[in-house]
Design an enzyme around this catalytic site. Sequence first.
Site, PDB file in Angstrom:
ATOM      1  N   GLY A  16      78.592  66.977  80.798  1.00 60.23           N
ATOM      2  CA  GLY A  16      78.431  68.418  80.962  1.00 60.23           C
ATOM      3  C   GLY A  16      79.350  69.191  80.036  1.00 60.23           C
ATOM      4  O   GLY A  16      79.680  68.729  78.936  1.00 60.23           O
ATOM      5  N   PRO A  17      79.801  70.383  80.464  1.00 62.65           N
ATOM      6  CA  PRO A  17      80.639  71.219  79.605  1.00 62.65           C
ATOM      7  C   PRO A  17      81.904  70.519  79.098  1.00 62.65           C
ATOM      8  O   PRO A  17      82.381  70.823  78.010  1.00 62.65           O
ATOM      9  CB  PRO A  17      80.987  72.418  80.493  1.00 62.65           C
ATOM     10  CG  PRO A  17      79.854  72.492  81.466  1.00 62.65           C
ATOM     11  CD  PRO A  17      79.458  71.058  81.720  1.00 62.65           C
ATOM     12  N   ALA A  18      82.434  69.569  79.873  1.00 63.82           N
ATOM     13  CA  ALA A  18      83.632  68.836  79.442  1.00 63.82           C
ATOM     14  C   ALA A  18      83.390  68.066  78.146  1.00 63.82           C
ATOM     15  O   ALA A  18      84.328  67.798  77.395  1.00 63.82           O
ATOM     16  CB  ALA A  18      84.094  67.880  80.546  1.00 63.82           C
ATOM     17  N   LYS A  73      97.717  57.529  87.065  1.00 63.76           N
ATOM     18  CA  LYS A  73      97.364  57.917  85.689  1.00 63.76           C
ATOM     19  C   LYS A  73      96.738  56.736  84.955  1.00 63.76           C
ATOM     20  O   LYS A  73      97.184  55.595  85.070  1.00 63.76           O
ATOM     21  CB  LYS A  73      98.617  58.381  84.964  1.00 63.76           C
ATOM     22  CG  LYS A  73      98.426  58.675  83.496  1.00 63.76           C
ATOM     23  CD  LYS A  73      99.596  59.404  82.881  1.00 63.76           C
ATOM     24  CE  LYS A  73     100.831  58.582  82.766  1.00 63.76           C
ATOM     25  NZ  LYS A  73     101.854  59.221  81.903  1.00 63.76           N
ATOM     26  N   THR A 101      88.160  67.967  86.242  1.00 60.93           N
ATOM     27  CA  THR A 101      86.795  67.608  86.601  1.00 60.93           C
ATOM     28  C   THR A 101      86.882  66.602  87.747  1.00 60.93           C
ATOM     29  O   THR A 101      87.932  66.453  88.352  1.00 60.93           O
ATOM     30  CB  THR A 101      86.012  67.067  85.378  1.00 60.93           C
ATOM     31  OG1 THR A 101      84.628  66.950  85.713  1.00 60.93           O
ATOM     32  CG2 THR A 101      86.555  65.755  84.871  1.00 60.93           C
ATOM     33  N   TYR A 102      85.769  65.958  88.050  1.00 60.74           N
ATOM     34  CA  TYR A 102      85.766  64.947  89.105  1.00 60.74           C
ATOM     35  C   TYR A 102      85.197  63.645  88.550  1.00 60.74           C
ATOM     36  O   TYR A 102      84.537  63.634  87.512  1.00 60.74           O
ATOM     37  CB  TYR A 102      84.973  65.425  90.329  1.00 60.74           C
ATOM     38  CG  TYR A 102      83.505  65.653  90.045  1.00 60.74           C
ATOM     39  CD1 TYR A 102      82.569  64.636  90.253  1.00 60.74           C
ATOM     40  CD2 TYR A 102      83.061  66.862  89.535  1.00 60.74           C
ATOM     41  CE1 TYR A 102      81.232  64.838  89.963  1.00 60.74           C
ATOM     42  CE2 TYR A 102      81.723  67.071  89.252  1.00 60.74           C
ATOM     43  CZ  TYR A 102      80.810  66.054  89.477  1.00 60.74           C
ATOM     44  OH  TYR A 102      79.490  66.248  89.188  1.00 60.74           O
ATOM     45  N   SER A 161      81.320  66.122  84.788  1.00 61.98           N
ATOM     46  CA  SER A 161      82.214  65.145  85.412  1.00 61.98           C
ATOM     47  C   SER A 161      82.759  64.214  84.342  1.00 61.98           C
ATOM     48  O   SER A 161      82.512  64.397  83.161  1.00 61.98           O
ATOM     49  CB  SER A 161      81.462  64.328  86.451  1.00 61.98           C
ATOM     50  OG  SER A 161      80.380  63.658  85.822  1.00 61.98           O
TER      51      SER A 161
END
Length: 115
Positions: free
Chosen positions: A73-75, A9, A57-58, A25
């Site tokens: 992107g969408p994130a 984390k 996501t990655y 991402s």
Amino acid sequence: MQIEVFKSKIHRAKVTQAELHYVGSITLDEALMEGANIIENEKVQIVNVNNGERFETYVIKGERNSGTVCLNGPAARRVQVGDVIIIVSYGIMDAEEAKSHKPRIIFPDSNNKIA
């Protein structure tokens, strides 16, 4: 039996960028990735402390020691620059291995540097 467990984390990193028109991402400072034992293309869960959003996501490797934490992107719609997020990775291991597994946790400072 294989189980999914908490692997590592990055606790309370600050979002530095949000790029909507980019392939989705999270771009992370390579030093943060290394410190948390997260590799490029690894799936991660993002938890936004400011608004409660949770999504997956990655990871894309960002410039080392840049402090970059950029949602792409969408994130990018789920964060604002300056939001505090928690980035969590999980691993799959057998139950016996999981009993002795110790997750790696890092606590970046307000500039996303490892304290």
